[in-house]
Each structure stands twice: as C-alpha cells, then as structure tokens.
Design a protein around this motif. Structure first.
Motif, PDB file in Angstrom:
ATOM      1  N   VAL A 151      42.856 -14.798  44.535  1.00  0.00           N
ATOM      2  CA  VAL A 151      42.486 -15.845  43.561  1.00  0.00           C
ATOM      3  C   VAL A 151      41.480 -16.770  44.228  1.00  0.00           C
ATOM      4  N   THR A 152      40.504 -17.230  43.441  1.00  0.00           N
ATOM      5  CA  THR A 152      39.604 -18.275  43.943  1.00  0.00           C
ATOM      6  C   THR A 152      39.711 -19.486  43.012  1.00  0.00           C
ATOM      7  N   THR A 153      39.735 -20.660  43.630  1.00  0.00           N
ATOM      8  CA  THR A 153      39.726 -21.893  42.842  1.00  0.00           C
ATOM      9  C   THR A 153      38.560 -22.739  43.346  1.00  0.00           C
ATOM     10  N   ASN A 154      38.276 -23.790  42.630  1.00  0.00           N
ATOM     11  CA  ASN A 154      37.331 -24.807  43.117  1.00  0.00           C
ATOM     12  C   ASN A 154      37.807 -26.137  42.524  1.00  0.00           C
ATOM     13  N   PRO A 155      37.261 -27.262  42.951  1.00  0.00           N
ATOM     14  CA  PRO A 155      37.764 -28.548  42.456  1.00  0.00           C
ATOM     15  C   PRO A 155      37.688 -28.671  40.927  1.00  0.00           C
ATOM     16  N   VAL A 161      31.841 -14.888  52.002  1.00  0.00           N
ATOM     17  CA  VAL A 161      30.810 -15.744  51.407  1.00  0.00           C
ATOM     18  C   VAL A 161      30.833 -15.550  49.897  1.00  0.00           C
ATOM     19  N   SER A 162      30.532 -16.626  49.176  1.00  0.00           N
ATOM     20  CA  SER A 162      30.523 -16.560  47.711  1.00  0.00           C
ATOM     21  C   SER A 162      29.155 -16.907  47.140  1.00  0.00           C
ATOM     22  N   PRO A 163      28.301 -15.896  46.929  1.00  0.00           N
ATOM     23  CA  PRO A 163      27.052 -16.142  46.198  1.00  0.00           C
ATOM     24  C   PRO A 163      27.349 -16.331  44.708  1.00  0.00           C
ATOM     25  N   GLY A 204      26.036 -16.250  38.406  1.00  0.00           N
ATOM     26  CA  GLY A 204      25.748 -16.832  37.093  1.00  0.00           C
ATOM     27  C   GLY A 204      24.878 -18.079  37.189  1.00  0.00           C
ATOM     28  N   ARG A 205      25.161 -18.922  38.174  1.00  0.00           N
ATOM     29  CA  ARG A 205      24.370 -20.163  38.294  1.00  0.00           C
ATOM     30  C   ARG A 205      22.940 -19.854  38.712  1.00  0.00           C
ATOM     31  N   LEU A 206      22.744 -18.788  39.516  1.00  0.00           N
ATOM     32  CA  LEU A 206      21.377 -18.372  39.861  1.00  0.00           C
ATOM     33  C   LEU A 206      20.665 -17.859  38.614  1.00  0.00           C
ATOM     34  N   ILE A 243      30.787 -15.238  38.045  1.00  0.00           N
ATOM     35  CA  ILE A 243      30.653 -14.050  37.188  1.00  0.00           C
ATOM     36  C   ILE A 243      30.861 -14.501  35.743  1.00  0.00           C
ATOM     37  N   ARG A 244      29.935 -14.117  34.863  1.00  0.00           N
ATOM     38  CA  ARG A 244      29.988 -14.660  33.498  1.00  0.00           C
ATOM     39  C   ARG A 244      30.290 -13.613  32.432  1.00  0.00           C
ATOM     40  N   HIS A 245      30.054 -12.317  32.762  1.00  0.00           N
ATOM     41  CA  HIS A 245      30.245 -11.280  31.735  1.00  0.00           C
ATOM     42  C   HIS A 245      30.471  -9.923  32.400  1.00  0.00           C
ATOM     43  N   ALA A 297      34.619  -9.053  43.597  1.00  0.00           N
ATOM     44  CA  ALA A 297      34.043  -9.929  42.564  1.00  0.00           C
ATOM     45  C   ALA A 297      35.163 -10.851  42.119  1.00  0.00           C
ATOM     46  N   THR A 298      34.880 -12.138  42.010  1.00  0.00           N
ATOM     47  CA  THR A 298      35.889 -13.054  41.491  1.00  0.00           C
ATOM     48  C   THR A 298      35.555 -13.371  40.048  1.00  0.00           C
ATOM     49  N   VAL A 299      36.507 -13.062  39.175  1.00  0.00           N
ATOM     50  CA  VAL A 299      36.218 -12.927  37.752  1.00  0.00           C
ATOM     51  C   VAL A 299      37.112 -13.877  36.937  1.00  0.00           C
TER      52      VAL A 299
HETATM   53  C1  E4P Z   1      34.161 -19.158  42.715  1.00  0.00           C
HETATM   54  O1  E4P Z   1      34.241 -19.027  43.907  1.00  0.00           O
HETATM   55  C2  E4P Z   1      33.293 -20.182  42.102  1.00  0.00           C
HETATM   56  O2  E4P Z   1      33.811 -21.446  42.325  1.00  0.00           O
HETATM   57  C3  E4P Z   1      33.120 -19.905  40.642  1.00  0.00           C
HETATM   58  O3  E4P Z   1      32.939 -18.522  40.469  1.00  0.00           O
HETATM   59  C4  E4P Z   1      31.987 -20.690  40.013  1.00  0.00           C
HETATM   60  O4  E4P Z   1      31.771 -20.204  38.716  1.00  0.00           O
HETATM   61  P1  E4P Z   1      30.911 -21.018  37.642  1.00  0.00           P
HETATM   62  O5  E4P Z   1      29.481 -20.989  38.084  1.00  0.00           O
HETATM   63  O6  E4P Z   1      31.109 -20.245  36.375  1.00  0.00           O
HETATM   64  O7  E4P Z   1      31.475 -22.398  37.595  1.00  0.00           O
END
Ligand code: E4P
Length: 215
Positions: free
Chosen positions: A25-29, A126-128, A131-133, A165-167, A182-184
């Motif tokens: 699992v990955t989380t962020n704030p 590492v987490s590239p 979606g944001r790119l 990841i968006r889709h 991949a974190t989905v």
């Molecule tokens: C995971 O490590 C990231 O925090 C997460 O995938 C960011 O996704 P987002 O760009 O949809 O917020």
C-alpha cells in the motif's frame, strides 16, 4: 510485476487484499487527510491489513528532522516504508536511513535523473508520478521507462513504483516497460478487472444453463 494499492482507506485495502492481487500500500499526506482519522491508529490498522510494504510519508523538511520522523514511522510496523520527497535534505536522510536498514520510498520523482540520484543515495523504492507528468504535458511513462533502463544497465537494486496512475492504460504500460510495481487507486483496479464482455458472457451462460438445468 507487483501491484500496490494507492489509498489510505481501510475498506478499499480490505477489499483489494481479499482479491489477492495487491502486495503493498502507498499513502501520502493528502490520502491520509481524506480519511479524517487519527494518523497513528490509521497507520497501525493499515499495517495489520497487508503483509507487504506500507509507504507512509515523512513531512519534515530538514535532514535531521526527516531522519527522526522516519525512525518514529518505521517503529510503527515492521512493514512500514518511509516516503521521502526527492530534495537535497531528503537524500541526505535516505543515505543515513539506508545504513540503519530503514526502507525508503523516494517520492515526487519527475525525472530520470532524480531517480538516479535517489538510487545512489540508497533508496529502496522510487515513485515517479506518471499522471502528474502527463497533466503537465510530458510523457510520464517515458520517465518510468528511462528509470527502468538506467537501473537495469547498472544493476541498481532500487525498485521502480509507477505512481500517480490514473487509468488502466497506465497500468498496462507500466507492466509492458518493466516497472517493478505500479501503485494503483482502488477505482482503477476495479476498471482493470471489469470488462463488459465478461458480464455479457456470464449473463448468457446463466440464461442457457436455466434452459437445461432441470432436464
Ligand atoms: C503515490 O505514491 C502517490 O502519492 C500517488 O500515486 C499520487 O497520485 P496523484 O497524482 O493521483 O495524487
């Protein structure tokens, strides 16, 4: 290829875990804030739900403070991985934490060079942010592909988590190019599982079975 779930929602984690397809699992704030729960209780619960790496992000900005926070986070569970943004202070912390065998996930990666530096500093993952790119008009998956190539070329052990990841196509591409993980988000996982032809096929099989089952 492994899939992590990108959420702090325990119901989603429980559901996906029962499917047998997620190994972390990955989380962020932002994801933690969405749940509106006590941080420590939430992290404890998540670490008990999945027997794999659970990324929890440090919010301190200065190396010494990041290290102190990372030690506290790591003590919250054997499977906790400390997420640290790719800054100079962050990399200094990663170097120290690697020597203490505290696992790190260097996050907010937007270039292959940032990923190279994170690996050299001793990052576990590492987490590239694909979606944001893409949102900024770049090709996020090309950055992931470059990182995979560079790490393979030099036998670097840092693992690549395709994030943001968006889709479903993002997951497919990440698998194609050899991202380790991949974190989905839960919604994307559902989209990947479902196909209208599967639903139609089940409907037809059941309808045909009804015709003959009592003969
Ligand atoms: C995971 O490590 C990231 O925090 C997460 O995938 C960011 O996704 P987002 O760009 O949809 O917020």
């Amino acid at each position: 290829m492994r899939i992590f779930l990108d959420t702090a929602n325990v119901e989603e984690i429980r559901e996906a875990s029962e499917l047998g397809v997620i190994s972390g699992v990955t989380t962020n704030p932002s994801l933690i804030a969405k749940e509106g729960r006590n941080f420590q209780q939430l992290v404890k619960e998540i670490t008990g739900l999945v027997d794999g790496p659970i990324s929890v992000e440090a919010v301190a900005q200065e190396a010494g403070q990041i290290i102190a926070e990372a030690r506290i986070l790591a003590a919250m569970g054997d499977n906790v991985v400390v997420k640290i943004p790719v800054t100079s202070q962050g990399l200094k912390a990663v170097k120290v934490l690697a020597r203490e065998n505290i696992k790190t996930n260097v996050t907010l990666i937007f270039s292959a060079n940032q990923a190279l530096l994170a690996a050299l500093a001793g990052a576990t993952y590492v987490s590239p942010f694909v979606g944001r790119l893409d949102d900024a008009g770049h090709n996020g998956m090309e950055v992931v592909a470059d990182i995979v190539t560079i790490y393979a070329q030099y036998g670097m052990e840092t693992e690549v988590i395709a994030a943001s990841i968006r889709h479903p196509l993002h997951l497919l591409e990440a698998a194609r190019i050899g991202a380790d993980i991949a974190t989905v988000p839960y919604g994307v996982l559902q989209q990947c599982l479902r196909h209208p032809l599967t639903d139609v096929g089940i409907e037809r099989f059941l309808a045909d079975w009804e015709k003959v089952k009592d003969r």
